[in-house]
Design a protein around this motif. Sequence first.
Motif, PDB file in Angstrom:
ATOM      1  N   ASN A  15       0.825  -1.209   0.000  1.00  0.00           N
ATOM      2  CA  ASN A  15       0.000   0.000   0.000  1.00  0.00           C
ATOM      3  C   ASN A  15       0.859   1.258   0.000  1.00  0.00           C
ATOM      4  O   ASN A  15       0.552   2.239  -0.689  1.00  0.00           O
ATOM      5  CB  ASN A  15      -0.928  -0.001   1.218  1.00  0.00           C
ATOM      6  CG  ASN A  15      -2.045  -1.013   1.110  1.00  0.00           C
ATOM      7  OD1 ASN A  15      -2.334  -1.528   0.029  1.00  0.00           O
ATOM      8  ND2 ASN A  15      -2.680  -1.312   2.226  1.00  0.00           N
ATOM      9  N   THR A  18       2.227   1.785  -3.493  1.00  0.00           N
ATOM     10  CA  THR A  18       1.220   2.340  -4.399  1.00  0.00           C
ATOM     11  C   THR A  18       1.116   3.854  -4.235  1.00  0.00           C
ATOM     12  O   THR A  18       1.096   4.598  -5.222  1.00  0.00           O
ATOM     13  CB  THR A  18      -0.153   1.697  -4.136  1.00  0.00           C
ATOM     14  OG1 THR A  18      -0.069   0.288  -4.378  1.00  0.00           O
ATOM     15  CG2 THR A  18      -1.225   2.296  -5.033  1.00  0.00           C
ATOM     16  N   GLY A  19       1.056   4.320  -2.985  1.00  0.00           N
ATOM     17  CA  GLY A  19       0.964   5.755  -2.744  1.00  0.00           C
ATOM     18  C   GLY A  19       2.178   6.503  -3.240  1.00  0.00           C
ATOM     19  O   GLY A  19       2.062   7.581  -3.856  1.00  0.00           O
ATOM     20  N   LEU A 267      -6.901   7.781  -5.826  1.00  0.00           N
ATOM     21  CA  LEU A 267      -6.583   6.394  -5.469  1.00  0.00           C
ATOM     22  C   LEU A 267      -7.661   5.454  -5.967  1.00  0.00           C
ATOM     23  O   LEU A 267      -7.367   4.351  -6.455  1.00  0.00           O
ATOM     24  CB  LEU A 267      -6.421   6.276  -3.953  1.00  0.00           C
ATOM     25  CG  LEU A 267      -6.063   4.885  -3.417  1.00  0.00           C
ATOM     26  CD1 LEU A 267      -4.729   4.415  -3.972  1.00  0.00           C
ATOM     27  CD2 LEU A 267      -6.034   4.894  -1.880  1.00  0.00           C
ATOM     28  N   ALA A 280      -6.944   3.843   3.327  1.00  0.00           N
ATOM     29  CA  ALA A 280      -6.013   4.541   2.428  1.00  0.00           C
ATOM     30  C   ALA A 280      -4.902   5.227   3.205  1.00  0.00           C
ATOM     31  O   ALA A 280      -4.133   6.003   2.640  1.00  0.00           O
ATOM     32  CB  ALA A 280      -6.774   5.564   1.590  1.00  0.00           C
ATOM     33  N   HIS A 283      -1.359   4.448   1.932  1.00  0.00           N
ATOM     34  CA  HIS A 283      -1.224   5.053   0.600  1.00  0.00           C
ATOM     35  C   HIS A 283      -0.999   6.552   0.722  1.00  0.00           C
ATOM     36  O   HIS A 283      -0.106   7.116   0.085  1.00  0.00           O
ATOM     37  CB  HIS A 283      -2.490   4.824  -0.232  1.00  0.00           C
ATOM     38  CG  HIS A 283      -2.940   3.407  -0.362  1.00  0.00           C
ATOM     39  ND1 HIS A 283      -3.665   2.762   0.617  1.00  0.00           N
ATOM     40  CD2 HIS A 283      -2.813   2.514  -1.383  1.00  0.00           C
ATOM     41  CE1 HIS A 283      -3.952   1.538   0.216  1.00  0.00           C
ATOM     42  NE2 HIS A 283      -3.447   1.347  -0.989  1.00  0.00           N
ATOM     43  N   SER A 284      -1.839   7.202   1.536  1.00  0.00           N
ATOM     44  CA  SER A 284      -1.758   8.668   1.648  1.00  0.00           C
ATOM     45  C   SER A 284      -0.454   9.100   2.316  1.00  0.00           C
ATOM     46  O   SER A 284       0.116  10.139   1.957  1.00  0.00           O
ATOM     47  CB  SER A 284      -2.961   9.219   2.416  1.00  0.00           C
ATOM     48  OG  SER A 284      -2.996   8.757   3.753  1.00  0.00           O
ATOM     49  N   TYR A 287       2.249   8.836  -0.343  1.00  0.00           N
ATOM     50  CA  TYR A 287       1.946   9.855  -1.353  1.00  0.00           C
ATOM     51  C   TYR A 287       2.498  11.197  -0.874  1.00  0.00           C
ATOM     52  O   TYR A 287       3.214  11.896  -1.601  1.00  0.00           O
ATOM     53  CB  TYR A 287       0.442   9.922  -1.557  1.00  0.00           C
ATOM     54  CG  TYR A 287      -0.041  10.973  -2.537  1.00  0.00           C
ATOM     55  CD1 TYR A 287      -0.049  10.720  -3.901  1.00  0.00           C
ATOM     56  CD2 TYR A 287      -0.525  12.199  -2.073  1.00  0.00           C
ATOM     57  CE1 TYR A 287      -0.517  11.681  -4.798  1.00  0.00           C
ATOM     58  CE2 TYR A 287      -1.006  13.156  -2.958  1.00  0.00           C
ATOM     59  CZ  TYR A 287      -0.997  12.882  -4.327  1.00  0.00           C
ATOM     60  OH  TYR A 287      -1.469  13.840  -5.206  1.00  0.00           O
TER      61      TYR A 287
END
Length: 359
Positions: A15, A18-19, A267, A280, A283-284, A287
């Motif tokens: 995860n 991905t972010g 996302l 999330a 991810h965040s 990011y």
Amino acid sequence: MILSLSGSIGAIGVNMQTGLRMAIEEINSAGGIMGRKVELIERDDAGDPTKARTAAEELVEKQGVSLIIGTTISSPALAIAPYATERKAFMLGSPSADQVNDPKQYPYLFTGTIISSMQAQIVVKYVAEVMKAKKIGILAESTAYGNSTVAAYKAELEKRGFTNPPTEQIPQGAQDATLQVNNLKKAGVDAVLAATLSMDSVRVLKAMQSAGWEVPYVGTSDLSSSVVINGVGVDGMKRVYSYNQERMSFSDKKPLTPKTRDFLDKLSKKLNQKPLKDSAQMHSLYYDLGYILKWAVEKAQSTEGPKVAAALETMKDFEGAHAVWTFTKDNHVGLGLDDIVMAQSAGLKDGAFEMAPGY
């Protein structure tokens, strides 16, 4: 990038990956950093400190890397930190052991996660003051993160008159937590402070279900991950609470910010998933870390570790999707206590979480 992409906490690392990839794609589409496209070289430490150190040496010595995003957890970060200090390599990740926030010893190491002592303040305050628990126990994994969090929990509990709390620890990846759960149950504990991650949390909560022991299990934001929720089942999550980013949480009184909502929409498109079925938060976080690194490099006008670190120490109130970030020369943790709330671990709605009772 060095993250735990496999092993018992691999789902967390994926995860994060991905972010970070989302941020790098956006940055490169907008022209890169200082006019240069960002090349992301990825390595998997599988949560293993030795693998993490080996990966760092390879990236620095063979790939010429001076900027490292990672690690996922504390033990790998602490394995790399002395080497990164020696080689003046900048590190920005999510380790949470208190030892990582030592700018004198590790001047190039920064984290985007609240450290154990901060986690403890938030969790203990909620359990003691909102839940009003009478006998509080601790259950943690035997890792740098777990050990650090146990010490922090005990220090915070002692401030409130809870001395010698019943404490149990399990090895990371242990297949059974029945013994530890039964010991806490026999001790008469009416709330458990948790310092477990991913499948370790699943095994603990499953053991609590099997023992017919329904007491609050309160701790890390990872308790709200799909790995934990799906592994345990929603029925087993009714009394599980986790700290969460204030910006990634909502209530009737406090909706999500436009910046956070925009990220969640991105996302959703990236994953082709509407509504989002998992938290999330990881991810965040990564990011934002991608954009924090961009800011620091551009501020420094350099990719040299010491210059980027010095630049990041001047960041104040940088608005991200995950949080509002501030780093200083004396504090390499980008978050404050005001950035964190407690949430219902199974209260997921489109990537964000409903705040716990009391907010």
